[in-house]
Enzyme design. Structure first.
Site, short mmCIF file in Angstrom:
data_model
loop_
_atom_site.label_atom_id
_atom_site.label_comp_id
_atom_site.label_asym_id
_atom_site.label_seq_id
_atom_site.Cartn_x
_atom_site.Cartn_y
_atom_site.Cartn_z
N LEU A 258 0.85 -1.18 0.00
CA LEU A 258 0.00 0.00 0.00
C LEU A 258 0.89 1.23 0.00
CD1 LEU A 258 -2.66 -1.13 2.63
CD2 LEU A 258 -2.58 -1.56 0.17
N VAL B 50 -0.39 8.60 -0.18
CA VAL B 50 -0.44 9.78 -1.03
C VAL B 50 0.67 10.75 -0.69
CG1 VAL B 50 -2.08 10.96 0.52
CG2 VAL B 50 -1.97 11.61 -1.88
N ASN C 3 3.78 10.20 0.28
CA ASN C 3 5.13 9.82 -0.17
C ASN C 3 5.03 8.86 -1.36
OD1 ASN C 3 6.97 11.15 1.83
ND2 ASN C 3 5.73 9.97 3.25
N GLY D 299 -2.23 5.76 6.11
CA GLY D 299 -3.02 6.18 7.26
C GLY D 299 -3.40 5.03 8.16
N GLY E 275 2.58 3.05 12.28
CA GLY E 275 1.66 3.74 13.17
C GLY E 275 1.54 5.22 12.85
N CYS F 224 5.30 11.92 8.31
CA CYS F 224 4.73 11.69 9.63
C CYS F 224 5.78 11.87 10.72
CB CYS F 224 4.12 10.30 9.72
SG CYS F 224 5.28 8.96 9.40
N LEU G 31 8.01 3.20 8.96
CA LEU G 31 8.55 3.21 10.31
C LEU G 31 7.67 2.39 11.25
CD1 LEU G 31 9.40 7.01 10.54
CD2 LEU G 31 10.93 5.14 9.92
#
Length: 466
Positions: free
Chosen positions: A110, A113, A115, A195, A213, A246, A417
């Site tokens: 998956l 958007v 990155n 997400g 996360g 993030c 991460l």
């Protein structure tokens, strides 16, 4: 064609390609990996890809995305270069053990958007290194970017006589939640970056998965390092790609003794300081959140756009926004992730208070992800490290430029991460190619290694239990 039939066809193509690469030698695999990254990071293509990604997604900066493509793709390859991933990879004669590396099969990936430009490159080269096939499912807003980057990779595979279907992009016309869910259910492994909803779906797919996360990075500034350097690092990190990462600083906790001096340094780097209890603070909060939800119109947008939406007449004068806050939690949305060039500023008196604030902020959002500290006092680094539920802590570094690996630190280069069980993940580390391998362990009989009780237990244990 139904989603079910489309996904079945993709899986058939990917499995056929994977069966071919499963017989490749280490050299064949390594030459492919080197060539994939070399061609994907050619300056002309990387520039075109970065610019296209910004146009399609409406997020970030092309020059920063270019840098991300170059650093993360080459860094991921650097980390795997000369590492064994085929066949016998380790022999321990003393313990009579051998270790064989084997592919998982077909990976469903998956792609977020935020990155969309570098993530497919890093995931593709990781899959090829481990002799897997991979199918990339993008966010609907970047489905053409996904095709663009994967077409480049497929052309490299074709050039070297490898099956192009080792790396497949979901057709833009078939991009949907249903397609992604079907892919995850039918693949052998899921590599999810995106997400919280997407990651939850990956873990609920019934297929083994690694997800990431929620980020809400917090940094502590104690005043023992040059404040001008700290402010510059924070600015470069917070404004990178308009805060698509993030890992970008969402909150900064500053010692009260240098608080006002640090604000001056932040202003010098282009920050608009918004004081607590001010009308501007209310305007900004009401712009970032609409009906309690993050406003999509501000995510990874230029500071002047965010400022204009908030009604700031001087919106074009600043690189980012720094807002004072005292509270943490759902009643104080500024303590959460903002995915924009907006950072929250807190003040602390004792270092123990700063640690409590870091934990409270991450408990609200971002538990397990990351935090940082700017200090010359190693004892504070140790104290913070022992007491926070973060999977990574950056010391005297720009948070988003360091968390996922940099040329100036030892973190593995990645676009995903892990956030530990604290963040609802199965791993704590920077996800990399090694996570896409199965292993076979071979054991041979050796001389008995059974110890006597006197050898196994310390004397004080034996005496205490006599």
């Amino acid at each position: 064609m139904t989603h079910e039939q489309y996904v079945k066809d993709l899986m058939d193509r990917a499995r056929a390609a994977q069966s071919v690469i499963e017989g490749y030698s280490q050299k064949q695999v390594d030459d492919l990996c080197a060539s994939i990254v070399y061609n994907a990071t050619r300056p002309d293509f990387a520039t075109e890809l970065a610019e296209f990604a910004v146009r399609e997604s409406g997020m970030g900066r092309a020059d920063h995305k270019y840098g991300k493509i170059m650093t993360k793709s080459k860094g991921a390859y650097r980390d795997m270069k000369n590492e064994r991933s085929v066949g016998l990879i380790d022999v321990d004669n003393e313990r009579g053990m051998m270790k064989f590396a084997k592919p998982m099969g077909v990976i469903s990936a998956l792609v977020p958007v935020t990155n969309c430009e570098a993530t497919p490159i890093v995931k593709a080269v990781s899959a090829v290194k481990t002799r897997n096939a991979i199918i990339m499912a993008p966010h609907p807003r970047t489905k053409e970017t996904n095709v663009m980057v994967i077409d480049n990779i497929r052309s490299t595979l074709k050039k070297f006589g490898a099956p192009e279907d080792l790396v497949i992009a979901v057709d833009p016309a078939q991009v949907s939640i249903e397609t992604s869910n079907l892919l995850m259910a039918q693949s052998d492994f899921v590599l999810a970056t995106g997400g919280s909803g997407m990651v939850k779906a990956a873990y609920s797919s019934g297929t083994p998965a690694i997800g990431v996360g929620v980020g809400n990075a917090v940094v502590v500034v104690d005043g023992t390092t040059p404040l001008s350097e700290v402010a510059d690092k924070i600015m470069r990190s917070k404004t990178f790609d308009h805060a698509t990462s993030c890992s970008a600083e969402n909150s900064c906790i500053v010692h009260e003794g240098i608080y006002e001096e640090f604000i001056v340094e932040l202003q010098k780097t282009g920050a608009k300081i918004i004081r607590d209890q001010s009308a501007d603070k209310d305007k900004l909060v009401n712009t970032i959140w609409v009906d309690g939800h993050l406003n999509r119109d501000i995510v990874a947008q230029p500071p002047e756009k965010i400022g204009a939406l908030a009604g700031f007449k001087d919106a074009a004068d600043y690189k980012y926004y720094v807002v004072e806050e005292t509270g943490i939690g759902s009643d104080y949305p500024l303590s959460g992730e903002k995915l924009s060039v907006v950072m929250t500023l807190y003040k602390y008196k004792r270092f123990e208070d700063a640690i409590d604030m870091v934990n409270d902020i991450m408990e609200y959002q971002g538990l397990g992800h990351s935090c940082g500290i700017h200090t010359s006092d190693d004892s504070k680094v140790l104290l913070l490290s022992k007491n926070v539920k973060a999977s990574r802590i950056m010391v005297n570094q720009p948070q988003c430029l360091a968390n996922s690996g940099a040329w100036t630190n030892g973190m593995p280069m990645t676009m995903s991460l892990g956030c530990s069980t604290w963040g609802g993940n199965s791993v704590s580390h920077n996800v990399n190619w090694k996570d896409l391998l199965n292993y076979t362990y071979v054991s041979k009989e050796i001389a008995s290694s059974e110890p006597s009780d006197e050898e196994l237990f310390d004397t004080h244990i034996i005496e205490a239990n006599a």
